[in-house]
Design a protein around this motif. Structure first.
Motif, PDB file in Angstrom:
ATOM      1  N   SER A 182       0.701  -1.375   0.022  1.00 41.27           N
ATOM      2  CA  SER A 182       0.010   0.003   0.210  1.00 41.27           C
ATOM      3  C   SER A 182       0.746   1.136  -0.019  1.00 41.27           C
ATOM      4  O   SER A 182       1.868   1.380   0.675  1.00 41.27           O
ATOM      5  CB  SER A 182      -0.776   0.037   0.943  1.00 41.27           C
ATOM      6  OG  SER A 182      -1.559   1.204   1.196  1.00 41.27           O
ATOM      7  N   ASP A 183       0.415   2.176  -0.870  1.00 41.15           N
ATOM      8  CA  ASP A 183       0.779   3.658  -0.586  1.00 41.15           C
ATOM      9  C   ASP A 183       0.464   4.217   0.621  1.00 41.15           C
ATOM     10  O   ASP A 183      -0.385   3.782   1.125  1.00 41.15           O
ATOM     11  CB  ASP A 183       0.270   4.423  -1.711  1.00 41.15           C
ATOM     12  CG  ASP A 183       0.483   5.858  -1.765  1.00 41.15           C
ATOM     13  OD1 ASP A 183       1.441   6.271  -1.575  1.00 41.15           O
ATOM     14  OD2 ASP A 183      -0.655   6.470  -1.752  1.00 41.15           O
ATOM     15  N   LEU A 184       1.050   5.401   1.118  1.00 41.48           N
ATOM     16  CA  LEU A 184       0.699   5.826   2.392  1.00 41.48           C
ATOM     17  C   LEU A 184      -0.169   7.014   2.195  1.00 41.48           C
ATOM     18  O   LEU A 184      -1.075   7.012   2.611  1.00 41.48           O
ATOM     19  CB  LEU A 184       1.960   6.121   2.944  1.00 41.48           C
ATOM     20  CG  LEU A 184       2.890   4.911   3.257  1.00 41.48           C
ATOM     21  CD1 LEU A 184       4.138   5.220   4.220  1.00 41.48           C
ATOM     22  CD2 LEU A 184       1.993   3.829   4.415  1.00 41.48           C
ATOM     23  N   ASP A 185       0.454   7.942   1.786  1.00 39.87           N
ATOM     24  CA  ASP A 185      -0.243   9.512   1.602  1.00 39.87           C
ATOM     25  C   ASP A 185      -1.522   9.391   0.819  1.00 39.87           C
ATOM     26  O   ASP A 185      -1.440   8.964  -0.323  1.00 39.87           O
ATOM     27  CB  ASP A 185       0.454  10.624   1.054  1.00 39.87           C
ATOM     28  CG  ASP A 185       1.726  10.890   2.078  1.00 39.87           C
ATOM     29  OD1 ASP A 185       1.619  11.344   3.150  1.00 39.87           O
ATOM     30  OD2 ASP A 185       2.952  10.528   1.929  1.00 39.87           O
ATOM     31  N   LEU A 186      -2.426   9.522   1.518  1.00 40.28           N
ATOM     32  CA  LEU A 186      -4.016   9.550   1.038  1.00 40.28           C
ATOM     33  C   LEU A 186      -4.537   8.143   0.529  1.00 40.28           C
ATOM     34  O   LEU A 186      -5.300   8.010  -0.156  1.00 40.28           O
ATOM     35  CB  LEU A 186      -4.302  10.550  -0.171  1.00 40.28           C
ATOM     36  CG  LEU A 186      -4.241  12.073   0.413  1.00 40.28           C
ATOM     37  CD1 LEU A 186      -4.196  13.032  -0.517  1.00 40.28           C
ATOM     38  CD2 LEU A 186      -5.603  12.012   1.426  1.00 40.28           C
ATOM     39  N   THR A 187      -3.793   7.212   0.776  1.00 40.95           N
ATOM     40  CA  THR A 187      -4.085   5.764   0.671  1.00 40.95           C
ATOM     41  C   THR A 187      -4.201   5.021   1.846  1.00 40.95           C
ATOM     42  O   THR A 187      -5.388   5.003   2.434  1.00 40.95           O
ATOM     43  CB  THR A 187      -3.335   5.054  -0.321  1.00 40.95           C
ATOM     44  OG1 THR A 187      -3.120   5.696  -1.230  1.00 40.95           O
ATOM     45  CG2 THR A 187      -3.814   3.589  -0.463  1.00 40.95           C
ATOM     46  N   MET A 188      -3.253   4.720   2.667  1.00 39.44           N
ATOM     47  CA  MET A 188      -3.311   4.106   4.232  1.00 39.44           C
ATOM     48  C   MET A 188      -3.609   5.402   4.869  1.00 39.44           C
ATOM     49  O   MET A 188      -4.246   5.184   5.908  1.00 39.44           O
ATOM     50  CB  MET A 188      -1.877   3.659   4.216  1.00 39.44           C
ATOM     51  CG  MET A 188      -1.792   2.708   5.532  1.00 39.44           C
ATOM     52  SD  MET A 188      -3.075   1.334   5.429  1.00 39.44           S
ATOM     53  CE  MET A 188      -2.047   0.204   5.026  1.00 39.44           C
ATOM     54  N   GLY A 227      -3.572   1.934  -3.932  1.00 37.32           N
ATOM     55  CA  GLY A 227      -2.912   3.507  -4.244  1.00 37.32           C
ATOM     56  C   GLY A 227      -4.088   4.588  -4.403  1.00 37.32           C
ATOM     57  O   GLY A 227      -5.084   4.263  -4.865  1.00 37.32           O
ATOM     58  N   ASP A 228      -3.294   5.650  -4.826  1.00 33.94           N
ATOM     59  CA  ASP A 228      -4.346   6.998  -4.900  1.00 33.94           C
ATOM     60  C   ASP A 228      -3.892   7.759  -6.196  1.00 33.94           C
ATOM     61  O   ASP A 228      -4.779   8.681  -6.697  1.00 33.94           O
ATOM     62  CB  ASP A 228      -4.503   7.820  -3.840  1.00 33.94           C
ATOM     63  CG  ASP A 228      -3.518   8.469  -3.333  1.00 33.94           C
ATOM     64  OD1 ASP A 228      -2.320   8.158  -3.276  1.00 33.94           O
ATOM     65  OD2 ASP A 228      -3.521   9.862  -3.527  1.00 33.94           O
ATOM     66  N   SER A 229      -2.504   7.546  -6.610  1.00 33.80           N
ATOM     67  CA  SER A 229      -2.027   8.749  -7.418  1.00 33.80           C
ATOM     68  C   SER A 229      -0.944   8.106  -8.512  1.00 33.80           C
ATOM     69  O   SER A 229      -0.812   6.852  -8.593  1.00 33.80           O
ATOM     70  CB  SER A 229      -1.377   9.795  -6.723  1.00 33.80           C
ATOM     71  OG  SER A 229       0.093   9.532  -6.282  1.00 33.80           O
ATOM     72  N   GLY A 230      -0.562   9.006  -9.378  1.00 36.09           N
ATOM     73  CA  GLY A 230       0.347   8.634 -10.523  1.00 36.09           C
ATOM     74  C   GLY A 230       1.473   7.668 -10.210  1.00 36.09           C
ATOM     75  O   GLY A 230       1.466   6.902 -11.148  1.00 36.09           O
ATOM     76  N   ASN A 231       2.115   7.868  -9.122  1.00 37.15           N
ATOM     77  CA  ASN A 231       3.156   7.134  -9.062  1.00 37.15           C
ATOM     78  C   ASN A 231       2.790   5.650  -8.435  1.00 37.15           C
ATOM     79  O   ASN A 231       3.646   4.563  -8.588  1.00 37.15           O
ATOM     80  CB  ASN A 231       4.240   7.707  -7.832  1.00 37.15           C
ATOM     81  CG  ASN A 231       3.801   7.716  -6.386  1.00 37.15           C
ATOM     82  OD1 ASN A 231       2.875   7.142  -6.237  1.00 37.15           O
ATOM     83  ND2 ASN A 231       4.500   8.184  -5.560  1.00 37.15           N
ATOM     84  N   ASP A 232       1.495   5.433  -8.271  1.00 39.69           N
ATOM     85  CA  ASP A 232       0.778   4.099  -7.868  1.00 39.69           C
ATOM     86  C   ASP A 232       0.462   3.443  -9.375  1.00 39.69           C
ATOM     87  O   ASP A 232       0.237   2.139  -9.277  1.00 39.69           O
ATOM     88  CB  ASP A 232      -0.207   4.210  -7.272  1.00 39.69           C
ATOM     89  CG  ASP A 232       0.167   4.768  -5.846  1.00 39.69           C
ATOM     90  OD1 ASP A 232       1.159   4.474  -5.105  1.00 39.69           O
ATOM     91  OD2 ASP A 232      -0.627   5.912  -5.357  1.00 39.69           O
ATOM     92  N   THR A 233       0.505   4.072 -10.392  1.00 36.37           N
ATOM     93  CA  THR A 233      -0.232   3.332 -11.721  1.00 36.37           C
ATOM     94  C   THR A 233       0.433   1.916 -11.923  1.00 36.37           C
ATOM     95  O   THR A 233      -0.047   1.131 -12.040  1.00 36.37           O
ATOM     96  CB  THR A 233      -0.065   3.888 -12.817  1.00 36.37           C
ATOM     97  OG1 THR A 233       1.152   4.648 -12.905  1.00 36.37           O
ATOM     98  CG2 THR A 233      -0.918   5.418 -12.690  1.00 36.37           C
TER      99      THR A 233
END
Ligand code: GLC
Ligand code: MG
Length: 435
Positions: free
Chosen positions: A14-20, A201-207
């Protein structure tokens, strides 16, 4: 990676900021629900991986501000740094592998041609990551032009645009997806391929996480436009990927349920809010510990209504001769414990007081006896600031000896001995840890 003897049942990446972490929720409600779910049911046989754009420095800062669990693996700086365990031992081989068609100085030199790029802070500039801020509408176009420039200079890079404002330049071999693929390959070599992998994830670097083969994926409800757009253009028909209706960690829990990856009802949602009892099976020592500290939090926040029922319950789960050793080494009997708890009722009313457990492990030390070990944390909102970063964390390393008592009516777990030791990472040692 070696914590589990077998393959992980579930591996969450999991991504952290605005995901976890929901930065719009100072109370950390859904994050704490996730924590309780993970410790009660998954910690024993699953792997938790955080994959963040943050550098080690800013990742550590976030951990001081928010009630994050200790992950088994940490992928930082947009998939350019991998660290193992709670000691965060870094994977030097990974970094060697990234050093292909990469030259940081050339990257920095070329970016000077783009006045639209505003450098991020020094802490976020890493050996394999050069980061900028950029105005929203200029991102994609600058990303393309920059890739071309760098290609002409003989480099092979990735330009990643996230959250409508951040632009990262990384080696082609790096990124959150490549880092995950690398780890899965290592697990395969060890014969420990996780049964299921869920990326969040929530953002571009998560694609990239969502293009790793065979993984389940959840884009949280609050996902950024650039991720949703990428999804619409590239993966639309993959039934293993969902766009949640819940925000942040709530969306992760939702996805666990939707894909039937295991239990998805957080102990924080099962336990009767007003009383102290819950109708679920209580002979699981992991669940028992998680439940205790959720109730303890609610007791101090003044959210438990049936006070005598709770105190009776507390008495019933402690052995009459049981002892609790606090962080100063003082021993307390069951009666002293119950009296102490009585005195704490509602002392944190109206505050953001929280309590959670981290890294719960258990060993069976005889038939029907368990030794449980974990870190117990409490967070107090400090009066100087109302923001979440104003919270103060206090921790203890706690050991509990528990046995299963078989009764005609109902089996129950009995707490025999509790031992709290001050935790090094605790930010304040002023107050004793009794419970
Ligand atoms: C994190 C990093 C930042 C990066 C962004 C997007 O916020 O701190 O350097 O640009 O993630 O990947
Ligand atoms: Mg994010």
């Amino acid at each position: 990676m070696d914590r589990l003897d077998d393959s992980a049942k579930l591996m969450i990446v999991s991504d952290l900021d605005l995901t976890m972490v929901d930065h719009d929720d100072d109370e950390n409600t859904s994050l704490l629900k996730f924590n309780a779910l993970w410790e009660a049911y998954y910690r024993r046989n699953s792997l938790l991986v955080f994959s963040t754009g943050r550098s080690p420095t800013s990742y550590r800062k976030l951990r001081r501000e928010r009630p994050l669990l200790t992950p088994d693996l940490t992928i930082m700086s947009v998939g350019t740094e991998i660290a193992y365990g709670d000691l965060m031992v870094s994977d030097d081989k990974w970094e060697q592998f990234l050093n292909w068609k990469w030259n940081r100085d050339v990257v920095v030199e070329e970016t000077l041609r783009f006045p639209e790029l505003k450098p991020q802070s020094e802490t976020e500039q890493r050996p394999f990551k050069v980061s900028f801020f950029i105005e929203k509408d200029k991102g994609p176009q600058v990303a393309d032009a920059l890739s071309d420039c760098l290609e002409k200079r003989g480099l092979d890079v990735k330009v990643i645009y996230s959250s409508g404002i951040a632009l990262d330049i990384l080696p082609k071999r790096a990124g959150k997806g490549e880092a995950l693929a690398y780890l899965l390959k290592k697990f395969k070599a060890d014969g420990k391929v996780p049964a299921n992998v869920l990326v969040c994830g929530d953002s571009g670097n998560d694609t990239e996480l969502f293009s790793v083969p065979n993984v389940y994926g959840v884009m949280v409800s609050n996902a950024q436009e650039e991720l949703l757009q990428w999804y619409a253009e590239n993966v639309k028909d993959n039934l293993k990927i969902t766009h949640a209706t819940e925000r942040c960690a709530g969306g992760i829990i939702e996805a666990i349920g939707r894909f039937q990856l295991g239990p998805n009802l957080s102990p924080r949602d099962i336990i009767d809010f007003k009383g102290c009892c819950c109708k679920v099976e209580t002979t699981d020592p992991y669940f028992e510990v998680v439940k205790f500290y959720v109730l303890y939090e609610r007791w101090r926040r003044g959210e438990v209504e049936k006070l005598e029922v709770y105190l009776e319950h507390l008495k019933s789960i402690f052995h009459a001769e049981g002892i609790v050793v606090d962080t100063s080494g003082n021993e307390r009997s069951r009666e002293e414990l119950v009296d102490g708890m009585r005195g704490l009722y509602g002392d944190m009313k109206g505050t953001q007081f929280r309590s959670w457990v981290d890294g719960l492990s258990s060993s069976e030390i005889g038939s029907d006896s368990w030794l449980l070990k974990f870190n117990k944390w409490e967070s107090y909102s400090s009066s100087s600031s109302l923001s979440s970063s104003g919270n103060q964390f206090m921790g203890s390393s706690t050991t509990i000896l528990m046995t299963l008592q078989r009764k005609v009516s109902e089996d129950g777990l009995i707490w025999m001995h509790v031992h709290h030791t001050c935790l090094d990472g605790s930010h304040s040692h002023q107050e004793l840890q009794h419970f």
